[in-house]
Design a protein around this motif. Structure first.
Motif, mmCIF file in Angstrom:
data_model
loop_
_atom_site.group_PDB
_atom_site.id
_atom_site.type_symbol
_atom_site.label_atom_id
_atom_site.label_comp_id
_atom_site.label_asym_id
_atom_site.label_seq_id
_atom_site.Cartn_x
_atom_site.Cartn_y
_atom_site.Cartn_z
ATOM 1 N N ASP A 1 54.757 55.075 49.677
ATOM 2 C CA ASP A 1 54.025 53.975 50.325
ATOM 3 C C ASP A 1 52.955 53.431 49.004
ATOM 4 O O ASP A 1 52.728 52.329 48.766
ATOM 5 N N ALA A 2 52.489 54.309 48.082
ATOM 6 C CA ALA A 2 51.606 53.780 47.049
ATOM 7 C C ALA A 2 52.538 52.961 46.168
ATOM 8 O O ALA A 2 51.948 51.986 45.541
ATOM 9 N N GLU A 3 53.767 53.409 45.753
ATOM 10 C CA GLU A 3 54.529 52.683 44.826
ATOM 11 C C GLU A 3 54.796 51.332 45.440
ATOM 12 O O GLU A 3 54.717 50.309 44.760
ATOM 13 N N PHE A 4 55.041 51.229 46.723
ATOM 14 C CA PHE A 4 55.531 49.907 47.352
ATOM 15 C C PHE A 4 54.150 48.978 47.440
ATOM 16 O O PHE A 4 54.520 47.947 46.981
ATOM 17 N N SER A 5 53.165 49.591 47.567
ATOM 18 C CA SER A 5 51.738 48.679 47.560
ATOM 19 C C SER A 5 51.536 48.181 46.128
ATOM 20 O O SER A 5 51.161 47.284 45.894
ATOM 21 N N ARG A 6 51.772 49.017 44.946
ATOM 22 C CA ARG A 6 51.655 48.537 43.753
ATOM 23 C C ARG A 6 52.628 47.576 43.399
ATOM 24 O O ARG A 6 52.136 46.417 42.831
ATOM 25 N N VAL A 7 53.854 47.665 44.034
ATOM 26 C CA VAL A 7 54.820 46.534 43.572
ATOM 27 C C VAL A 7 54.428 45.453 44.287
ATOM 28 O O VAL A 7 54.535 44.161 43.745
ATOM 29 N N GLU A 8 53.992 45.505 45.409
ATOM 30 C CA GLU A 8 53.547 44.280 46.431
ATOM 31 C C GLU A 8 52.413 43.604 45.853
ATOM 32 O O GLU A 8 52.445 42.223 45.847
ATOM 33 N N GLY A 9 51.407 44.525 45.279
ATOM 34 C CA GLY A 9 50.325 43.874 44.729
ATOM 35 C C GLY A 9 50.544 43.139 43.184
ATOM 36 O O GLY A 9 50.068 42.000 43.139
ATOM 37 N N ARG A 10 51.430 43.634 42.495
ATOM 38 C CA ARG A 10 52.072 43.035 41.374
ATOM 39 C C ARG A 10 52.742 41.744 41.593
ATOM 40 O O ARG A 10 52.401 40.756 40.988
ATOM 41 N N LEU A 11 53.489 41.451 42.680
ATOM 42 C CA LEU A 11 54.068 40.291 43.065
ATOM 43 C C LEU A 11 53.045 39.220 43.572
ATOM 44 O O LEU A 11 53.189 38.241 43.228
ATOM 45 N N GLU A 12 52.096 39.830 44.356
ATOM 46 C CA GLU A 12 50.887 39.017 44.835
ATOM 47 C C GLU A 12 50.267 38.469 43.528
ATOM 48 O O GLU A 12 49.682 37.131 43.390
ATOM 49 N N ILE A 13 50.044 39.208 42.438
ATOM 50 C CA ILE A 13 49.347 38.713 41.290
ATOM 51 C C ILE A 13 49.831 37.708 40.709
ATOM 52 O O ILE A 13 49.498 36.786 40.106
ATOM 53 N N GLU A 14 51.233 38.086 40.576
ATOM 54 C CA GLU A 14 52.147 37.081 39.705
ATOM 55 C C GLU A 14 52.260 35.699 40.267
ATOM 56 O O GLU A 14 52.315 34.587 39.768
ATOM 57 N N THR A 15 52.208 35.680 41.697
ATOM 58 C CA THR A 15 52.311 34.447 42.478
ATOM 59 C C THR A 15 51.151 33.828 42.320
ATOM 60 O O THR A 15 51.155 32.517 42.050
ATOM 61 N N TRP A 16 49.929 34.419 42.262
ATOM 62 C CA TRP A 16 48.792 33.977 42.328
ATOM 63 C C TRP A 16 48.476 33.071 40.738
ATOM 64 O O TRP A 16 48.282 32.057 40.730
ATOM 65 N N LYS A 17 49.033 33.836 39.767
ATOM 66 C CA LYS A 17 48.973 33.438 38.499
ATOM 67 C C LYS A 17 49.912 32.082 38.314
ATOM 68 O O LYS A 17 49.432 31.113 37.718
ATOM 69 N N ASP A 18 51.227 32.173 38.838
ATOM 70 C CA ASP A 18 51.857 30.949 38.808
ATOM 71 C C ASP A 18 51.338 29.807 39.335
ATOM 72 O O ASP A 18 51.148 28.672 38.874
ATOM 73 N N GLU A 19 50.706 30.034 40.719
ATOM 74 C CA GLU A 19 49.909 28.889 41.478
ATOM 75 C C GLU A 19 48.758 28.347 40.481
ATOM 76 O O GLU A 19 48.348 27.107 40.416
ATOM 77 N N VAL A 20 47.881 29.462 39.960
ATOM 78 C CA VAL A 20 46.881 28.888 39.125
ATOM 79 C C VAL A 20 47.123 28.089 37.852
ATOM 80 O O VAL A 20 46.548 26.766 37.638
ATOM 81 N N ASN A 21 48.205 28.864 37.135
ATOM 82 C CA ASN A 21 48.619 27.976 35.977
ATOM 83 C C ASN A 21 49.306 26.436 36.461
ATOM 84 O O ASN A 21 49.132 25.485 35.794
#
Length: 177
Positions: free
Chosen positions: A93-113
């Motif tokens: 569950d923790a690994e899934f949450s980390r992967v999900e968090g990384r994906l959200e961060i990357e999406t946010w970065k792409d949108e901000v850029n």
């Protein structure tokens, strides 16, 4: 912690089995539970350790063992197996949450850029229309040295966005000329 608990339980079962067979490692009871050396049953990563403990618990179910012996050994194993499975589930569950968090961060970065790039393009367009130089649009984006002196930690644009930005700057320069 869960893996060391499993190790301890398996070591205790090993000792109990040796006591049962009176140190005769050639007896079927011992060979059934410990077909190899004790080290083949302990000191594994948690997932493997849980599998070994489950296998040992299944072997204890054979009619070869007396009910009293079986009950005592299963009482040692079952709680630590359950705890090991809970820990493995929590890790997953923790690994899934980390992967999900990384994906959200990357999406946010792409949108901000993307927003930063569109704002910069708009500024370049305004500069061209009002006959200002490209430096006017760039003034809205502090340089790295200006950021470091103020102590701000703004992330840099991602490389592909920087390339797009450079293309737009070149287009704006052509308009200025």
């Amino acid at each position: 912690m869960a893996d060391s608990s499993l190790d301890e339980a398996l070591r205790e079962i090993h000792v109990n089995t040796l006591h049962l067979v009176r140190q005769d490692r050639s007896r079927k009871e011992y060979e059934t539970l410990f077909p190899g050396a004790l080290t083949a049953h302990i000191r594994h990563a948690l997932a493997k350790q849980v599998a070994v403990a489950r296998d040992t618990a299944e072997r204890l179910g054979l009619s070869l063992f007396e009910d009293k012996f079986r009950e005592v050994q299963l009482a040692l194993l079952e709680p630590v197996i359950d705890r090991g499975e809970v820990v493995l589930s929590e890790r997953k569950d923790a690994e899934f949450s980390r992967v999900e968090g990384r994906l959200e961060i990357e999406t946010w970065k792409d949108e901000v850029n993307a927003v930063r790039l569109s704002v910069y393009a708009e500024l370049l367009s305004m500069a061209a229309k009002t006959r200002r130089k490209r430096s006017w649009a760039e003034a809205f984006y502090p340089t790295a040295s200006a950021r470091s002196t103020r102590g701000e930690d703004e992330p840099e644009l991602e490389p592909e966005l920087e390339a797009d930005q450079a293309d737009q700057v070149d287009q704006a320069d052509q308009v200025d000329e």
